[in-house]
Design a protein around this motif. Structure first.
Motif, PDB file in Angstrom:
ATOM      1  N   LEU A   1       6.095  87.047  71.821  1.00 20.45           N
ATOM      2  CA  LEU A   1       6.740  87.328  72.996  1.00 20.45           C
ATOM      3  C   LEU A   1       7.809  86.352  73.427  1.00 20.45           C
ATOM      4  N   THR A   2       7.557  85.098  73.244  1.00 17.07           N
ATOM      5  CA  THR A   2       8.600  83.851  73.634  1.00 17.07           C
ATOM      6  C   THR A   2       9.857  84.109  72.603  1.00 17.07           C
ATOM      7  N   SER A   3       9.718  84.442  71.356  1.00 17.06           N
ATOM      8  CA  SER A   3      10.721  84.512  70.404  1.00 17.06           C
ATOM      9  C   SER A   3      11.678  85.819  70.638  1.00 17.06           C
ATOM     10  N   THR A   4      10.866  86.965  70.941  1.00 17.52           N
ATOM     11  CA  THR A   4      11.447  88.067  71.425  1.00 17.52           C
ATOM     12  C   THR A   4      12.334  87.933  72.637  1.00 17.52           C
ATOM     13  N   LEU A   5      12.019  87.287  73.411  1.00 17.09           N
ATOM     14  CA  LEU A   5      12.632  86.836  74.912  1.00 17.09           C
ATOM     15  C   LEU A   5      13.790  85.867  74.489  1.00 17.09           C
ATOM     16  N   LEU A   6      13.825  84.865  73.766  1.00 23.07           N
ATOM     17  CA  LEU A   6      14.705  84.168  73.234  1.00 23.07           C
ATOM     18  C   LEU A   6      15.979  84.637  72.690  1.00 23.07           C
ATOM     19  N   ARG A   7      15.485  85.774  71.906  1.00 23.52           N
ATOM     20  CA  ARG A   7      16.760  86.515  71.089  1.00 23.52           C
ATOM     21  C   ARG A   7      17.415  87.208  72.294  1.00 23.52           C
ATOM     22  N   MET A   8      16.889  87.562  73.053  1.00 25.68           N
ATOM     23  CA  MET A   8      17.596  88.314  74.237  1.00 25.68           C
ATOM     24  C   MET A   8      18.224  87.603  75.361  1.00 25.68           C
ATOM     25  N   GLY A   9      18.104  86.139  75.169  1.00 26.02           N
ATOM     26  CA  GLY A   9      18.753  85.256  75.996  1.00 26.02           C
ATOM     27  C   GLY A   9      18.026  84.914  77.133  1.00 26.02           C
ATOM     28  N   VAL A  10      16.509  84.973  77.259  1.00 29.55           N
ATOM     29  CA  VAL A  10      15.798  84.505  77.978  1.00 29.55           C
ATOM     30  C   VAL A  10      14.970  83.575  77.469  1.00 29.55           C
ATOM     31  N   SER A  11      15.110  82.354  78.005  1.00 34.66           N
ATOM     32  CA  SER A  11      14.193  81.086  77.544  1.00 34.66           C
ATOM     33  C   SER A  11      13.163  81.010  78.479  1.00 34.66           C
ATOM     34  N   VAL A  12      11.863  81.037  78.080  1.00 32.13           N
ATOM     35  CA  VAL A  12      10.706  81.081  78.774  1.00 32.13           C
ATOM     36  C   VAL A  12       9.476  80.044  78.188  1.00 32.13           C
ATOM     37  N   PRO A  13       9.045  79.044  78.620  1.00 36.01           N
ATOM     38  CA  PRO A  13       8.072  78.282  78.004  1.00 36.01           C
ATOM     39  C   PRO A  13       6.895  79.049  77.547  1.00 36.01           C
ATOM     40  N   ALA A  14       6.522  78.992  76.395  1.00 35.74           N
ATOM     41  CA  ALA A  14       5.068  79.635  76.146  1.00 35.74           C
ATOM     42  C   ALA A  14       4.009  79.330  76.900  1.00 35.74           C
ATOM     43  N   ALA A  15       4.013  78.103  77.434  1.00 36.84           N
ATOM     44  CA  ALA A  15       2.709  77.566  78.229  1.00 36.84           C
ATOM     45  C   ALA A  15       2.752  78.190  79.529  1.00 36.84           C
ATOM     46  N   SER A  16       3.872  78.628  80.043  1.00 38.66           N
ATOM     47  CA  SER A  16       3.819  79.529  81.289  1.00 38.66           C
ATOM     48  C   SER A  16       3.558  80.828  81.299  1.00 38.66           C
ATOM     49  N   ILE A  17       3.308  81.341  80.120  1.00 39.03           N
ATOM     50  CA  ILE A  17       3.011  82.988  79.999  1.00 39.03           C
ATOM     51  C   ILE A  17       1.729  83.081  80.150  1.00 39.03           C
ATOM     52  N   ARG A  18       1.299  84.115  81.023  1.00 38.27           N
ATOM     53  CA  ARG A  18      -0.132  84.529  81.401  1.00 38.27           C
ATOM     54  C   ARG A  18      -0.141  86.077  81.520  1.00 38.27           C
ATOM     55  N   ILE A  19      -0.103  86.657  80.422  1.00 34.90           N
ATOM     56  CA  ILE A  19      -0.308  88.136  80.677  1.00 34.90           C
ATOM     57  C   ILE A  19      -1.253  88.820  79.517  1.00 34.90           C
ATOM     58  N   GLN A  20      -1.909  90.006  79.998  1.00 30.60           N
ATOM     59  CA  GLN A  20      -2.644  90.565  79.177  1.00 30.60           C
ATOM     60  C   GLN A  20      -2.269  91.986  78.789  1.00 30.60           C
ATOM     61  N   ASN A  21      -0.908  92.147  79.043  1.00 34.41           N
ATOM     62  CA  ASN A  21      -0.402  93.537  78.908  1.00 34.41           C
ATOM     63  C   ASN A  21       0.263  93.767  77.699  1.00 34.41           C
ATOM     64  N   LEU A  22       0.039  92.879  76.457  1.00 26.31           N
ATOM     65  CA  LEU A  22       0.737  92.920  75.228  1.00 26.31           C
ATOM     66  C   LEU A  22      -0.114  92.715  74.194  1.00 26.31           C
ATOM     67  N   ALA A  23       0.075  93.216  72.864  1.00 23.00           N
ATOM     68  CA  ALA A  23      -0.928  93.012  71.994  1.00 23.00           C
ATOM     69  C   ALA A  23      -0.205  93.000  70.644  1.00 23.00           C
ATOM     70  N   ALA A  24      -0.372  91.855  69.696  1.00 24.93           N
ATOM     71  CA  ALA A  24       0.295  91.890  68.377  1.00 24.93           C
ATOM     72  C   ALA A  24      -0.230  92.850  67.457  1.00 24.93           C
ATOM     73  N   VAL A  25       0.625  93.304  66.686  1.00 25.35           N
ATOM     74  CA  VAL A  25       0.081  94.398  65.985  1.00 25.35           C
ATOM     75  C   VAL A  25       0.996  94.346  64.689  1.00 25.35           C
ATOM     76  N   PHE A  26       0.141  95.151  63.722  1.00 18.12           N
ATOM     77  CA  PHE A  26       0.908  95.226  62.269  1.00 18.12           C
ATOM     78  C   PHE A  26       1.166  96.598  62.170  1.00 18.12           C
ATOM     79  N   VAL A  27       2.286  97.081  61.605  1.00 21.24           N
ATOM     80  CA  VAL A  27       2.782  98.355  61.344  1.00 21.24           C
ATOM     81  C   VAL A  27       2.930  98.688  59.996  1.00 21.24           C
ATOM     82  N   ALA A  28       2.546 100.070  59.637  1.00 26.56           N
ATOM     83  CA  ALA A  28       2.372 100.314  58.186  1.00 26.56           C
ATOM     84  C   ALA A  28       2.965 101.654  58.079  1.00 26.56           C
TER      85      ALA A  28
END
Length: 378
Positions: A78-105
């Motif tokens: 999520l941090t890398s995705t936001l950085l590509r969109m111009g939003v810089s957020v430290p990873a240590a400050s992110i506290r969410i449970q509404n996302l999940a890492a997935v593999f797509v086939a």
């Protein structure tokens, strides 16, 4: 008082082949069974194939059922995705449970062009409880060569659910895997030119020399010329004449029906106890004796207390062991000349044989030479 029990099963299995008389030896062998099938159903064209695609992305919009904070790579993504969109957020400050890492086939079919849409399967890579209600963000799908061939994005369709309230969990099917119908769009196709080719190779799904010869004769008869040539038990080469319409030629060849001779096979899954016996399996005369000895060892632990007002006594745990043995009577099955698979199955059902017993009997029949088939153990 506590007890423990252990059961030991000893199966006695005797397979005795019959001695055939002169009349039985002189009988005609069973005819070879064949069936008709289209070439497109039993073979493939070399080079015209599917390609597997895979990608890594994130699913957002989950209702508190995403990856926990102990799983660090979703937050990094999520941090890398936001950085590509111009939003810089430290990873240590992110506290969410509404996302999940997935593999797509996904599977890239042959002759897919840019803009073709594909179905995709999304599976959780972390400890998310459910992907229900999630949205897959744009995810590149890579081929085996490391190049991007498609982009995936869309809302997930989950065939299950997971509900957790006060530590009680109710789950139906697998909520950590979902699909997105037509959720990927092809960006790059796999080049495959048919024009100008002088030869194609047909590959049988099951290698067999007789089926290959039958396919060659059927193709030559359909085309009216010697266009097919058998290379080995799996490959048949197809020659193309100058100026011939290749798509029309392949369509004509794939629609030809040919006789095939499937291999006699018995498939055994010892983990689930499943046995599948093909109809072309030939049984020889045999006598089967099947019985079993069951030994049950039961251990009981009793507490021995000292008498009242006694001095020097201590509490002791005493183990009492009891052994019970039960010998089952021997069951007998006789399969005479001309017996079929149906006769064998009915006989096994008559004696009450379990799936494990059937597996042991089939393997013993194969060793005794009474089962003319390939036994495949999964």
């Amino acid at each position: 008082m506590t007890s423990s029990a252990a059961a030991v099963g000893i199966v006695a299995l005797l397979v005795v082949p019959f001695t055939l008389t002169a009349t039985a030896i002189a009988s005609d062998p069973p005819p070879v069974v064949s069936r008709e099938a289209r070439i497109k159903d039993i073979s493939s064209i070399e080079g015209i194939r599917d390609n597997q695609l895979v990608g890594y992305g994130i699913v957002v919009g989950l209702q508190g059922t995403g990856d926990s904070q102990q799983t660090t790579f979703p937050v990094q993504t999520l941090t890398s995705t936001l950085l590509r969109m111009g939003v810089s957020v430290p990873a240590a400050s992110i506290r969410i449970q509404n996302l999940a890492a997935v593999f797509v086939a996904a599977t890239l079919p042959p002759f897919a062009k840019p803009g073709t849409k594909l179905d995709i399967t999304v599976s959780s890579a972390g400890d998310a409880r459910s992907l229900e209600g999630g949205l897959l963000l744009m995810t590149p799908l890579y081929g085996a060569d490391g190049k991007i061939y498609a982009q995936a994005q869309g809302p997930l369709v989950v065939g299950g659910y997971s509900v957790s309230v006060n530590g009680n969990i109710k789950q139906f099917n697998h909520p950590n895997t979902a699909r997105v119908p037509l959720g990927a769009m092809v960006e790059r196709g796999v080049p495959l030119e048919l024009a100008g080719r002088k030869e194609f190779s047909l590959l049988l799904n099951d290698a067999d020399f007789r089926s290959a010869e039958a396919m060659q004769k059927a193709i030559n008869l359909e085309l009216g010329r010697d266009a097919a040539r058998v290379v080995d038990s799996r490959q048949i080469d197809l020659l193309v004449t100058n100026g011939e319409d290749i798509p029309a030629l392949l369509a004509q060849v794939e629609s030809v029906e040919v006789p095939i001779y499937p291999r006699a096979k018995v498939v055994v899954n010892e983990r689930t106890g499943t046995v599948v016996i093909g109809g072309t399996v030939v049984l020889q005369p045999v006598s089967i004796l099947h019985g079993g000895l069951a030994v049950n060892v039961v251990s009981e632990f009793q507490v021995s207390q000292p008498n009242a007002f006694s001095s020097g006594g201590t509490t002791q745990v005493v183990q009492q062991t009891r052994i019970d043995a039960q010998d089952k009577p021997v069951n007998r099955i006789e399969l005479k000349q001309g017996a079929t698979v149906d006769d064998l199955v009915r006989s096994l059902q008559t004696i009450g044989a379990s799936a494990r017993d059937v597996i042991s009997i089939l393997q013993a029949m194969k060793s005794a030479g009474a089962l003319e088939a390939e036994v495949e153990v999964l």
